[in-house]
Write an enzyme that holds these catalytic residues in place. Structure first.
Site: not given
Ligand code: GLY
Ligand code: MN
Ligand code: MN
Length: 431
Positions: A255, A36, A402, A400, A345, A266, A238, A383, A379, A356, A349
């Site tokens: 990130d 709970d 971003e 990366r 990737h 983000d 991820h 890698y 971003e 997202h 977004h």
């Molecule tokens: N933090 C998730 C992305 O960069 O899409």
């Molecule tokens: Mn992102």
């Molecule tokens: Mn991100």
């Protein structure tokens, strides 16, 4: 608090909803982590966008007929005992007086009242497939509404995801202010982390630092699970375990962005644990930064949303050839998609209430074009995991960068530029 902004958003649906239709937006329910113990409640973003109302198990019905827009909401009933345990409830009276709905009822009446609300309409719209169990409920209410009078017109069920998503895609001034604040707080947290990280630190400790830096500036929650990835962990896109020690010679990819008054930032930065990039780390970093800057330059009104993607692929391919990680003609390599082993990737977004965020990427059969008020992340990354067939000196490098970019009338504004991405600025900040 003035909730007129949300009432106006509902009333603006007059021009967007079909004649004689009802738009249903379900709110979120309380989610349980175990037994709970619940997660902190987070309202559904569509529901919040149209109401500003943050109580679980609510449902909105926006009726568009010849009399105009009539917005109805079902909310948890007032309950003395429950309010002692769990806190204040607005109840139907508060939903009308404070949240400016035209009508409000206890959510215990949903099943009995919804068929009457849908009866006589020609279309019911809602975000299909988004809330477990809700699709069947809409079918049941619609069937019950139709069966009230077999001679009335049939009621079509339609998906409202694109309709609401594409409204949310263009941010108004109120939203831009909140996202700007989320971006400022998140940038300050990244700066604090760059200054604080030290030899012998752990990913978990750095994660804690971000949460604290967010919280002390008014943002209690991260907008998504932070990725705090030392060395090769950065190659797991991820990675959220965040439980390893940091090596002094490694890069640290973080990130992390906060949620401020429901709006997300983000940001990713990659910086050396030691405060100094190695030669190989710097070479890879500079390619990603070049791709980043070239992609940001393409975020402007009238450009296709795929333009930053394409330019980032080209810059990264050329850079990988330059440092010997790819061999051949950059144009051919781009066409063949060879860069995908290193950059697998997409460039970004939409960003808003959800990290997202809602909103389409296509308009008919073409890619969407940027318009003022849109906010996108940019971003790019490279890698190089140790399982790759490359010289050992490159292995374990993951980079990366971003940023969050607002499309303006004259071009764009980088909302997260406050936190340095230039490697020399990063080194001097960390020294
Ligand atoms: N933090 C998730 C992305 O960069 O899409
Ligand atoms: Mn992102
Ligand atoms: Mn991100």
């Amino acid at each position: 608090m003035d909730y007129t902004i949300y009432k106006n958003r509902r009333n603006n649906l007059k021009d967007l909803l079909p004649e004689n239709s009802v738009l249903l937006i379900p709110g979120a329910d309380t989610q349980y982590r175990n037994a709970d113990s619940s997660f902190p409640f987070r309202q559904d973003s569509n529901f919040y966008y149209m109401s500003g109302f943050c109580e679980p198990a609510s449902l909105m019905a926006i009726v568009n007929n010849k009399d105009g827009i009539n917005s109805i909401v079902f909310v948890p009933p007032k309950d003395k005992l429950k309010e002692i345990w769990d806190g204040y409830r607005a109840g139907p009276i508060g939903a009308v007086e404070d949240f400016l709905f035209d009508k409000a009822f206890d959510n215990t009446h949903i099943d009995t009242m919804l068929p009457d609300i849908l009866h006589g309409s020609e279309q019911v719209l809602y975000p299909i497939g988004k809330k477990p169990g809700f699709d069947q409920k809409v079918i049941d209410w619609t069937t019950a509404a139709s069966s009230k009078d077999r001679h009335s017109k049939s009621i079509n069920i339609m998906d409202a995801s694109s309709l609401i998503g594409n409204i949310r895609l263009i941010k108004d001034d109120h939203e831009i202010d909140l996202i700007r604040k989320a971006c400022d707080i998140s940038s300050e947290a990244h700066i604090a982390a760059m200054k604080a990280v030290k030899e012998g630190d752990s990913e978990q400790n750095i994660e804690g630092l971000y949460i604290h830096e967010f919280s002390k500036r008014g943002a209690r929650y991260p907008a998504y699970n932070p990725i705090v990835a030392g060395g090769e962990n950065a190659c797991v896109l991820h990675y959220v375990e965040n439980n390893q020690m940091l090596n002094d010679s490694d890069l640290l990819l973080v990130d992390a962005g906060c949620e401020y008054e429901m709006y997300a930032a983000d940001i990713t930065r990659t910086f050396p644990v030691s405060g100094k990039f190695s030669e190989e780390q710097l070479k890879v970093y500079e390619i990603v930064l070049e791709a980043m800057n070239a992609a940001i330059d393409c975020v402007k009104e009238g450009n296709s949303v795929m333009k930053p993607q394409e330019i980032s692929e080209k810059v990264i391919t050329k850079g990988l050839v330059k440092i010997g990680l790819l061999e051949g003609d950059p144009e051919e390599l781009h066409k063949s998609g060879a860069y995908k082993d290193f950059y697998m990737h997409k460039i970004g977004h939409w960003l808003g209430l959800d990290v997202h965020d809602a909103g389409d990427y296509m308009e008919g059969s073409d890619f969407m074009k940027f318009k003022p008020g849109m906010i996108t992340t940019i971003e790019p990354g490279i890698y190089i995991s140790s399982s790759m067939d490359v010289d050992d000196k490159w292995k374990g490098i993951g980079v990366r960068i971003e940023d969050d970019i607002l499309v303006t009338k004259d071009g764009n504004e980088n909302l997260t530029k406050k936190v340095p991405s230039d490697p020399h600025e990063i080194e001097s900040l960390m020294s």
